[in-house]
Design an enzyme around this catalytic site. Structure first.
Site, PDB file in Angstrom:
ATOM      1  N   HIS A  93      32.888  40.338  54.786  1.00 50.43           N
ATOM      2  CA  HIS A  93      33.547  39.464  53.812  1.00 50.43           C
ATOM      3  C   HIS A  93      32.663  38.260  53.580  1.00 50.43           C
ATOM      4  CE1 HIS A  93      36.739  37.431  51.627  1.00 50.43           C
ATOM      5  NE2 HIS A  93      36.348  36.334  52.260  1.00 50.43           N
ATOM      6  N   ASP A 171      49.559  36.609  50.913  1.00 48.37           N
ATOM      7  CA  ASP A 171      48.401  35.765  50.609  1.00 48.37           C
ATOM      8  C   ASP A 171      48.237  35.553  49.110  1.00 48.37           C
ATOM      9  OD1 ASP A 171      45.976  34.285  51.286  1.00 48.37           O
ATOM     10  OD2 ASP A 171      45.051  35.869  50.105  1.00 48.37           O
ATOM     11  N   ARG A 178      48.671  27.419  46.655  1.00 49.42           N
ATOM     12  CA  ARG A 178      47.709  26.432  47.178  1.00 49.42           C
ATOM     13  C   ARG A 178      46.813  25.920  46.059  1.00 49.42           C
ATOM     14  NH1 ARG A 178      44.636  29.869  51.056  1.00 49.42           N
ATOM     15  NH2 ARG A 178      43.319  28.054  51.333  1.00 49.42           N
ATOM     16  N   SER A 193      44.051  33.164  55.260  1.00 43.70           N
ATOM     17  CA  SER A 193      44.045  33.850  53.966  1.00 43.70           C
ATOM     18  C   SER A 193      42.985  34.957  53.958  1.00 43.70           C
ATOM     19  CB  SER A 193      43.761  32.813  52.865  1.00 43.70           C
ATOM     20  OG  SER A 193      43.358  33.414  51.677  1.00 43.70           O
ATOM     21  N   LYS A 197      43.797  39.522  54.768  1.00 42.64           N
ATOM     22  CA  LYS A 197      43.414  40.637  53.884  1.00 42.64           C
ATOM     23  C   LYS A 197      42.434  41.577  54.596  1.00 42.64           C
ATOM     24  CE  LYS A 197      42.427  37.443  50.968  1.00 42.64           C
ATOM     25  NZ  LYS A 197      42.201  36.428  49.966  1.00 42.64           N
TER      26      LYS A 197
END
Ligand code: URA
Length: 433
Positions: A93, A171, A178, A193, A197
């Protein structure tokens, strides 16, 4: 949610407002209640601001992340097989950057080395690019995969890039809230967050590319390191082998920023060429992923030179309905920016380039907006390269001519040509175990 129904939102908000720890069961109740609509938007807004101001400790963040994962499906690939043998699954990620097309060659390289990569990806928002937007520049490419199709593709091709969809739906709601309540820049909220995922993907291992610099979410190295450590800790707490690299995002990655134009550059890398920084980061991240997934003896760089990574990429695109035989779109209007003096290309600011690409139509300002797949820019001279007066430094593409002026204005002041080359910056800053 009946066993949890004894909580009430104002009391939990007050607990955090006054600097106390949220109870575990209260966290579960809040996340489930917010996902299902029992906890109101204004209540979650107040709680998010209290978390932003007061923080959450490690145990609270672990529980918050677990509750977010539990809001949706958690995939399980432990029974995945190829030729009767179990397949290791691993993903990476990136916290988001400019010109960051690494996922495209990376999933193919790692698949060619024998792992399976189920890469749930996102779209760009604001100045950052999104992998799904880039891939949708390929005619017919479908980012919506059912779990059955995903499993079949992983067992066959070994790589899939798809929309997160049912993973951690809490999320998606929380992130949107947010975004409009000035509570994005909170370390426990960012870490939970991202990790909710990625942990919901159910991979054996995960490598995080935490970006630092003007084009990144974290501008300072200490903040990026703290975020990396928090996310690695969340991975460990959920039983997923996780490690992080801190990498430079003060300059764009590679020579292209946009959607189709970045796919074209990823294809150059897969064909054994492409910019050195994109190749370096792809190979390094692949090595980290393979090591963490305990796959020995593979040579990621070789998969780029021998065509095996390209074969995986084209197979993945075909499996997801894409047609690489259709030319990638290029914006109908273009403008060049030329050097007003000779010398050496200096620093190119990632944020200036990102904002220029965004003005051209490569990104969106609101969720759901359409992006222009042909919009973006090519950087002709990288920092340190010699430049002749009048030479083209950047080419900008868009379908909308009136976007060219504002894009050039964003770029203005975001680069320089000097008498001496700038000091080289390391791309890979540090590894966080
Ligand atoms: N990316 C995410 O997925 N979440 C954040 O909070 C920030 C970046």
């Amino acid at each position: 949610m009946s066993p949890l129904a004894s909580f009430d939102a104002p009391a939990l908000i007050a607990t955090k407002r006054d600097g106390h720890r949220l109870p575990d069961a209260g966290i579960d109740w809040l996340i489930e209640g917010y996902t299902t609509g029992l906890v109101a938007e204004e209540q979650m807004s107040a709680l998010l601001m209290a978390i932003y101001l007061r923080g959450m400790d490690t145990a609270e963040t672990v529980r918050w992340t677990a509750a977010m994962i539990a809001s949706g499906e958690r995939m399980d690939f432990t029974d995945l097989r190829r030729g009767g043998k179990p397949l290791k699954t691993v993903d990476k990620h990136s916290t988001g950057g400019v010109g960051d097309k690494i996922t495209l060659p990376l999933v193919a390289v790692v698949a060619a080395c024998g792992a399976a990569v189920p890469s749930a990806s996102g779209r760009g928002l604001g100045h950052t690019g999104g992998t799904l937007d880039k891939l949708e520049a390929i005619a017919g490419f479908d980012v919506a995969l059912s779990t059955a199709r995903l499993r079949e593709q992983l067992a066959g091709v070994g790589a899939a890039i798809f929309a997160a969809g049912a993973l951690a739906p809490a999320d998606a709601k929380l992130y949107a809230l947010r975004d409009v309540t000035a509570t994005v820049e909170s370390l426990p909220l960012i870490a939970s967050s991202v990790m909710s995922k990625k942990l919901a993907e159910g991979t054996d291992a995960l490598v995080l590319d935490v970006k630092v610099g003007s084009g990144a979410f974290m501008k300072e190295r200490d903040d990026a390191r703290e975020l990396a450590q928090a996310m690695v800790g969340l991975g460990a707490a959920h039983g997923v082998a996780t490690r992080a690299l801190l990498t430079d995002m003060s300059m764009p990655l590679g020579c292209t920023v946009g959607n189709a134009i970045e796919v074209a550059e990823a294809l150059e890398v897969l064909a054994g060429g492409g910019p050195a920084d994109v190749v370096e980061l792809t190979v390094r991240l692949a090595s980290e992923m393979l090591e963490l997934a305990t796959i020995d003896g593979a040579d990621p760089a070789q998969t780029l030179s021998d065509g095996s990574a390209m074969d995986r990429f084209t197979a993945m695109v075909a499996a997801q309905g894409g047609d690489l035989g259709v030319p990638l779109p290029v914006g109908k209007c273009c403008e060049t920016v030329t050097a007003d003096r000779g010398g050496f290309m200096g620093h190119i600011d990632a944020m200036a380039v990102a904002l220029a690409a965004w003005r051209l139509g490569a990104g969106r300002s609101r969720p759901g907006e359409r992006v222009q797949h042909g919009a973006g820019m090519r950087i002709h001279r990288r920092p340190g390269e010699p430049v002749a007066a009048g030479e083209t430094l950047f080419t900008l593409y868009t379908d909308t001519p009136e976007r060219l002026g504002p894009a050039c204005a964003e770029l203005n002041g975001g680069y320089c040509v000097g008498d001496t080359p700038p000091l080289p910056r390391p791309l890979i800053i540090e590894a966080t175990a």
